[in-house]
Scaffold this active site. Structure first.
Site, short mmCIF file in Angstrom:
data_model
loop_
_atom_site.label_atom_id
_atom_site.label_comp_id
_atom_site.label_asym_id
_atom_site.label_seq_id
_atom_site.Cartn_x
_atom_site.Cartn_y
_atom_site.Cartn_z
CG ASN A 39 3.67 0.92 2.55
OD1 ASN A 39 3.16 0.43 3.57
ND2 ASN A 39 4.96 0.94 2.36
CB THR A 40 1.24 5.30 4.49
OG1 THR A 40 2.53 5.44 3.90
CG2 THR A 40 1.26 5.91 5.88
CE LYS B 209 6.99 3.23 -6.56
NZ LYS B 209 6.12 3.28 -5.39
CB ALA C 26 2.37 7.88 -3.44
N GLY C 27 -0.08 8.41 -1.44
CA GLY C 27 -0.93 9.47 -0.90
C GLY C 27 -2.36 9.06 -0.60
N GLY D 105 2.88 8.92 1.75
CA GLY D 105 2.63 8.89 3.19
C GLY D 105 1.79 10.04 3.71
C1 LIG Z 1 5.98 1.19 -1.06
C2 LIG Z 1 6.14 2.36 -1.90
O1 LIG Z 1 6.68 2.29 -2.95
C3 LIG Z 1 5.60 3.65 -1.40
O2 LIG Z 1 6.61 4.56 -1.47
C4 LIG Z 1 4.40 4.00 -2.21
O3 LIG Z 1 4.68 5.04 -3.06
C5 LIG Z 1 3.17 4.14 -1.41
O4 LIG Z 1 2.87 5.41 -0.90
P1 LIG Z 1 1.89 5.55 0.34
O5 LIG Z 1 2.66 5.05 1.51
O6 LIG Z 1 1.53 6.99 0.45
O7 LIG Z 1 0.70 4.68 0.05
#
Ligand SMILES: CC(=O)[C@@H](O)[C@H](O)COP(=O)(O)O
Length: 255
Positions: free
Chosen positions: A205-206, A96, A183-184, A157
């Protein structure tokens, strides 16, 4: 089925591992999410000191495909160095590409990302660039030969969800490789919405690691992704301007 390069997956939820406080909770959340792909920053692995305990120690690595990412890179050259370190250490050939352009928004640098992808493709990697929701960049990267594109829903995040549905829809419509919304995302409905729009997968992730009960949230996200995909495949009704009665008027007794 999700196919990225030569890799095939049943799950359409990719999970980041960067933010869990507790490794036991992390491994339970991974299980509950049903994911088959775990992403992590190569820089966190401490590859030179493999005997030191790290965050993947509690994960059964035979069950998951690792998707190393180049987090920490701010130039194409740094991203390539990190990717080569990952591959030389026996990690997956998928990478990635994450080249951050600004420490406040954490938005990816499109120029360095493009350059990194070009170099990594020449070196034979399976390349998945993390990008903003930029329609033209997504297209140019696909012409270059990347194996998937990973447009952000909103900044990493932030939990702002899908900020620009129009751009994501166009990226998805025009895509010739899998689109992974990355993300987001904050809620299972965000994940479901991305999938209903036709995204091939989501990466988050977050939303899980920062939630009150990560294991439950991981399961909720799995269900959101599955529901969204099922709805997309089932085909949703078109939005109409006016009402359309749910019960047929035929055969009704009029008084
Ligand atoms: C694990 C990773 O690669 C993160 O940088 C990803 O982009 C997830 O983003 P969030 O934490 O906003 O879900």
């Amino acid at each position: 089925m999700l196919k990225i390069g030569e890799h095939v997956f049943q799950s359409r939820l990719l999970l980041g591992t960067g933010k869990f406080d507790d490794l036991e909770v992390q491994s339970q959340a991974i299980e509950a999410s049903g994911t088959e792909v775990l992403t992590f920053a190569v820089r966190r692995l401490n590859l030179e000191e493999r005997n030191k305990k790290h965050f993947l120690d509690m994960v059964d690595l035979d069950r998951y495909t690792l998707l190393p990412n180049t987090a920490g890179a701010s130039t194409a050259e740094e991203a390539v160095r990190i990717a080569e370190l990952a591959r030389a250490s026996g990690l997956c050939d998928m990478i990635k590409v994450e080249v951050i352009g600004d420490g406040i928004t954490l938005l990816p640098d499109p120029i360095e990302t493009y350059k990194a992808c070009e170099m990594l493709l020449h070196k034979g990697f399976t390349v998945l660039p993390y990008i903003s929701d930029d329609v033209i960049l997504a297209k140019r990267l696909q012409l270059l030969g990347v194996h998937a594109v990973m447009p952000g829903a909103s900044p990493i995040g932030s939990g702002k969800g899908i900020m620009n549905p129009y751009n994501l829809e166009v990226i998805i419509e025009q895509a010739v490789v899998p689109v992974i919304v990355d993300a987001g995302l904050r809620s299972p409905s965000d994940a479901a919405r991305a999938m209903e729009m036709g995204a091939d997968a989501v990466l988050l992730n977050t939303a899980v690691s920062g939630s009150g009960y990560p294991v439950d949230m991981a399961k909720a996200m799995r269900l959101g992704v599955e529901a969204g995909r099922l709805a997309y495949e089932a085909g949703m009704i078109p939005v109409k301007r006016y009402a359309a009665a749910s019960s047929p008027a035929e055969g009704m007794i009029h008084t």
